[in-house]
Design a protein around this motif. Structure first.
Motif, mmCIF file in Angstrom:
data_model
loop_
_atom_site.group_PDB
_atom_site.id
_atom_site.type_symbol
_atom_site.label_atom_id
_atom_site.label_comp_id
_atom_site.label_asym_id
_atom_site.label_seq_id
_atom_site.Cartn_x
_atom_site.Cartn_y
_atom_site.Cartn_z
ATOM 1 N N GLN A 121 95.872 41.471 43.420
ATOM 2 C CA GLN A 121 95.899 41.474 42.128
ATOM 3 C C GLN A 121 97.599 40.637 41.128
ATOM 4 O O GLN A 121 97.046 39.650 41.085
ATOM 5 N N GLY A 125 95.795 37.190 40.960
ATOM 6 C CA GLY A 125 95.452 37.382 39.104
ATOM 7 C C GLY A 125 93.463 38.047 39.241
ATOM 8 O O GLY A 125 92.841 38.361 38.764
ATOM 9 N N HIS A 152 103.067 39.475 34.230
ATOM 10 C CA HIS A 152 101.858 40.580 34.108
ATOM 11 C C HIS A 152 101.715 41.467 34.708
ATOM 12 O O HIS A 152 101.974 42.081 35.814
#
Length: 420
Positions: A121, A125, A152
């Protein structure tokens, strides 16, 4: 057991069904009871009377807080009753060192797989096996983007990066304990790889509380590892790992430090705690009800200015139990945890050096989870609580205690369950 935990994480937590893993675990416990034998001994959990008190005291707050189906399935079946079932399963499984080791090996695989999931991830993403509902939720959170950066925070199947970080913070001690316990160099290499994956995944969660809790657990494990040479080796490995992270991941380190020192983060957390303390002072005995919706509504009149947004829980498991269930529920919860830690320490004292590393790793896990539960709802999040109570049952098991005593009397038969 590992399948039960995988169901808890993916089906119950990520997909939101909440009840499948508890039913599966209870069924497995019944199967173990029906198939009990000298080779597969059976026992009751430690301090069963205290468990019954916990179930009874929590019943009224659970009924009071069950204002919707989500809260009804969340707290009592998972956090309260599920704690007893998972702890009991751990108690039955740890009939000797081999049983304890096998569970740890399976948990290490689970932790490594979720670490790979997190790293994928972080790189792409994309959430593997993800649902459209979770993607929509992440979009409302701007994918937990760090302020002033394109990076993120990664939540993986836990969705929230703080919960994901808490998971890796406790799971790193599983391969670490196995690394010390085994004498096989190939196995040691495997456990080093698992540790590397888990620590790297923890890095991408940017969870300050998880890092602090990990260091607290490491201090405990260094003390309990059982061998002086391994204490020196662990300190050397920690220093080497820190150097590698600084050299090869400077951007992540800088972002972590910036996130940890963000004034808004600290202010909001302190505000959540102050609000919870005001709620506890208003409802000290019965709480407002074991439910996120019940707490969110009841806490609004007590909200302090530092808590600038409404919250469904106080971001502290101990304050959460006291505010929602009342101080008696919190007192019994703490008593259960401390009782099991005491029996785990007794098992550690009676164990040989190899077994001490496994029990010490389990104790370090509980210390890490308990420390992190001050800054996030670790002990009151179903998948994390399930792992915590399972490990407490494993390391405090009376079957393990009897096996260790038998191993002292008959060293050649130490691999055979005592009841055999």
């Amino acid at each position: 057991i590992t399948v039960v935990l995988a169901i808890q994480i993916y089906i119950d937590w990520y997909l939101g069904l909440h009840i499948v893993s508890v039913v599966t675990a209870l069924t497995l416990l019944v199967v173990f009871y029906l198939t009990r034998s000298p080779e597969h001994p059976w026992t009751e959990p430690r301090v069963l009377w205290l468990w019954l008190a916990y179930l009874g005291l929590s019943l009224f707050p659970a009924i009071r807080g069950a204002t919707n189906a989500y809260d009804a399935a969340y707290y009592y079946p998972n956090i309260i009753f599920g704690a007893l079932v998972l702890c009991w399963l751990g108690t039955v499984l740890a009939c000797n060192r081999e049983g304890l080791r096998h569970v740890f090996q399976a948990l290490a695989v689970l932790g490594s797989l979720l670490a790979v999931h997190t790293l994928i991830q972080a790189a792409t993403g994309t959430i593997l096996l993800g649902s459209s509902a979770s993607q929509a939720f992440l979009e409302t959170k701007s994918f937990y983007q760090l302020t002033g950066s394109d990076a993120h925070r990664i939540g993986s199947l836990f969705i929230d990066p703080n919960w994901n970080g808490d998971f890796f913070a406790i799971m790193v001690f599983i391969p670490l304990a196995l690394f010390v316990e085994t004498s096989s160099w190939s196995a040691k290499l495997l456990y080093l790889v698992e540790m590397f994956l888990i620590v790297l995944a923890l890095l991408f969660t940017y969870s300050t509380g998880s890092w602090i809790a990990t260091f607290a657990g490491l201090l405990v494990f260094v003390v309990l590892v059982g061998r002086f040479q391994y204490r020196v080796l662990l300190l050397a490995l920690i220093g080497l790992a820190g150097l590698i992270v600084i050299l090869y991941f400077p951007t992540q380190i800088a972002l972590q430090l910036r996130h940890a020192s963000a004034p808004a983060e600290v202010s909001l957390r302190l505000g959540a705690w102050k609000t919870a303390l005001r709620v506890i002072s208003a409802y000290p005995l019965s709480g407002v009800g074991l439910g996120l919706n019940a707490y969110g509504l009841a806490a609004e009149p007590f909200r302090v200015p530092e808590q600038y947004v409404a919250l469904a829980h106080p971001h502290d498991s101990y304050l959460e139990l006291a505010a929602m269930g009342g101080l008696p529920v919190l007192a019994v919860f703490l008593a259960l945890m401390l009782y099991h830690l005491w029996f785990a320490l007794r098992n550690w004292l009676n164990a040989d050096m190899a077994t001490r590393s496994l029990i010490g790793g389990g104790i370090a896990m509980i210390v890490t989870l308990s420390t992190n539960s001050i800054s996030i709802n670790g002990w009151t999040l179903p998948p994390l609580a399930a792992i915590g109570w399972l490990v407490l049952g494993l390391i405090s098991s009376p079957l393990l205690a009897r096996s260790l005593k038998e191993a002292v009397k008959h060293p050649k038969n130490s691999a055979i369950p005592i009841s055999a």
